[in-house]
Design an enzyme around this catalytic site. Structure first.
Site: not given
Ligand SMILES: Cc1ncc(COP(=O)(O)O)c(C=O)c1O
Length: 299
Positions: A110, A108, A57, A155
C-alpha cells in the site's frame, strides 16, 4: 470475450504505437490499486477544447496524490506536444482524447516506495457528438444514493463507485444516475451524476451544488459560468436538496461527452412545469447554442 481493439495509435510512456500493442505491467499501481488520475478531453476540428483547464485539473490531482510530474512532461508545452501527436495521428476531426497517469510499477505494497516512475497513457477515439435525439428530446435519468468516498473532487481512475452508480441507470434504460447524498440535515443533497455535473434551473437561474469534496469540479462548470455571464443568465453554486431537484423548472447535465444536455425525465416523471413539462427548456436551449459557438471558436 476480448474485444478487437482498433489499430489507432496511442502513446504509452512517450512511445507511439497501435492500441492493440500497448501493454502495461501487471505490477502497475493503476492496475493493482486504481492509483492514478485521468482526464477526458473533447477535441473539435483536431483542437482539444479547454485544454489548459484540463491540464490545470490534472496538475492539481497529481499534486493531491503526490504523484510527481512524469518524465519529459514537466512543462505545459510538453503535454501539448505529446497530446497533439496522438490527436494528429487519428483520422477523425472530432475526438475524445483520454489521458491517464498512474503512480508507476512497484512490488505490491500500500505504501508506495520512493522514486517511482509514473506511467503515462494517452489514447483517442472518434467522437460523433451528442446524438440528435438526445439533443432534441433530452434524456431520462434516475436517482440513487451517493455511496462514494469523500474525495469525489479528485479525478482518479478508482471509479468503482461511479461505475456501480451508472449501472443503476443502465438497468433502467436511462442515460445517467443523479446522486443524492445523505448525512446532513435538510437533505438528501444533490452532488453530481455518475460521470457528469448536474444543474437545476429555478426561476431562470442556473444553480449547481457547491464544488466541495463530494463533487468533481468539471471543466464545464467554469465554462457554464462564463456562458451564463455572456447570456445574462444568473449562475449560482449553493446546496440543492432532493426537493429542489424534483421541483426544478429544468434539469441539465454537463460533461466532456455530453456537453450540456437536458434531463427531461427523472425517475420516470417528466421534469418541469406547464407546457414545457418533459421537454428541453429555454435555459438549456440558450446554453446549448452558446456551447456550440464556444467549441468552434478559434483559440
Ligand atoms: C464524476 C464526474 N463529475 C463531473 C464530470 C464533468 O467533468 P468535465 O466537465 O470536466 O467533463 C465528470 C466527467 O467525466 C465526472 O466523471
Amino acid at each position: 470475450m476480448t474485444p478487437t481493439l482498433p489499430d489507432t495509435l496511442c502513446d504509452l510512456d512517450g512511445e507511439l504505437l497501435p492500441l492493440s500493442q500497448a501493454k502495461v505491467s501487471v505490477m502497475d499501481r493503476g492496475f493493482l490499486f486504481g492509483d492514478g488520475v485521468y482526464e477526458a478531453i473533447p477535441v473539435y476540428g483536431r483542437r482539444p477544447f479547454r485544454l489548459d483547464d484540463h491540464l490545470d485539473r490534472l496538475a492539481r490531482n497529481l499534486d493531491a496524490l503526490r504523484i510527481p510530474a512524469p518524465d519529459g512532461l514537466a512543462r505545459r508545452a510538453d503535454w501539448h506536444s505529446r497530446l497533439d501527436r496522438v490527436v494528429q495521428a487519428h483520422p477523425a476531426e472530432d475526438q475524445m482524447l483520454y489521458l491517464q497517469v498512474t503512480r508507476g510499477v512497484a512490488l505490491r505494497d500500500h505504501v508506495p516506495p520512493p522514486g517511482l516512475r509514473p506511467t503515462v497513457f494517452i489514447m483517442t477515439q472518434p467522437w460523433a457528438g451528442v446524438p440528435a435525439a438526445q439533443r432534441h428530446q433530452g434524456v431520462a435519468c434516475v436517482t440513487a444514493r451517493d455511496l462514494r468516498w469523500e474525495r469525489g473532487n479528485l479525478k482518479t481512475i478508482s471509479l468503482l463507485g461511479n461505475v456501480l452508480a451508472r449501472q443503476v441507470a443502465a438497468d433502467h434504460g436511462a442515460a445517467e444516475t443523479i446522486l443524492l447524498r445523505d448525512g446532513l440535515p435538510g437533505g438528501p443533497w444533490l452532488t453530481e451524476g455518475s460521470s457528469s455535473n448536474v444543474w437545476v434551473v429555478h426561476e431562470g437561474a442556473l444553480l449547481g451544488p457547491p464544488m466541495n469534496e463530494h463533487v468533481l469540479a468539471g471543466v464545464r462548470v467554469g465554462l457554464l459560468r462564463e456562458l451564463c455571464e455572456e447570456e445574462g443568465i444568473a449562475f449560482n453554486l449553493r446546496p440543492l436538496s432532493e426537493a429542489d431537484l424534483r421541483a426544478a423548472d429544468e434539469v441539465l447535465l454537463s460533461s466532456a461527452g455530453r456537453e450540456v444536455l437536458a434531463v427531461t425525465r427523472l425517475d420516470d416523471e417528466p421534469v418541469g412545469h406547464g407546457a414545457l413539462r418533459g421537454k428541453p427548456g429555454p435555459v438549456y436551449a440558450r446554453l446549448y447554442e452558446a456551447y456550440q459557438r464556444a467549441k468552434r471558436q478559434p483559440v
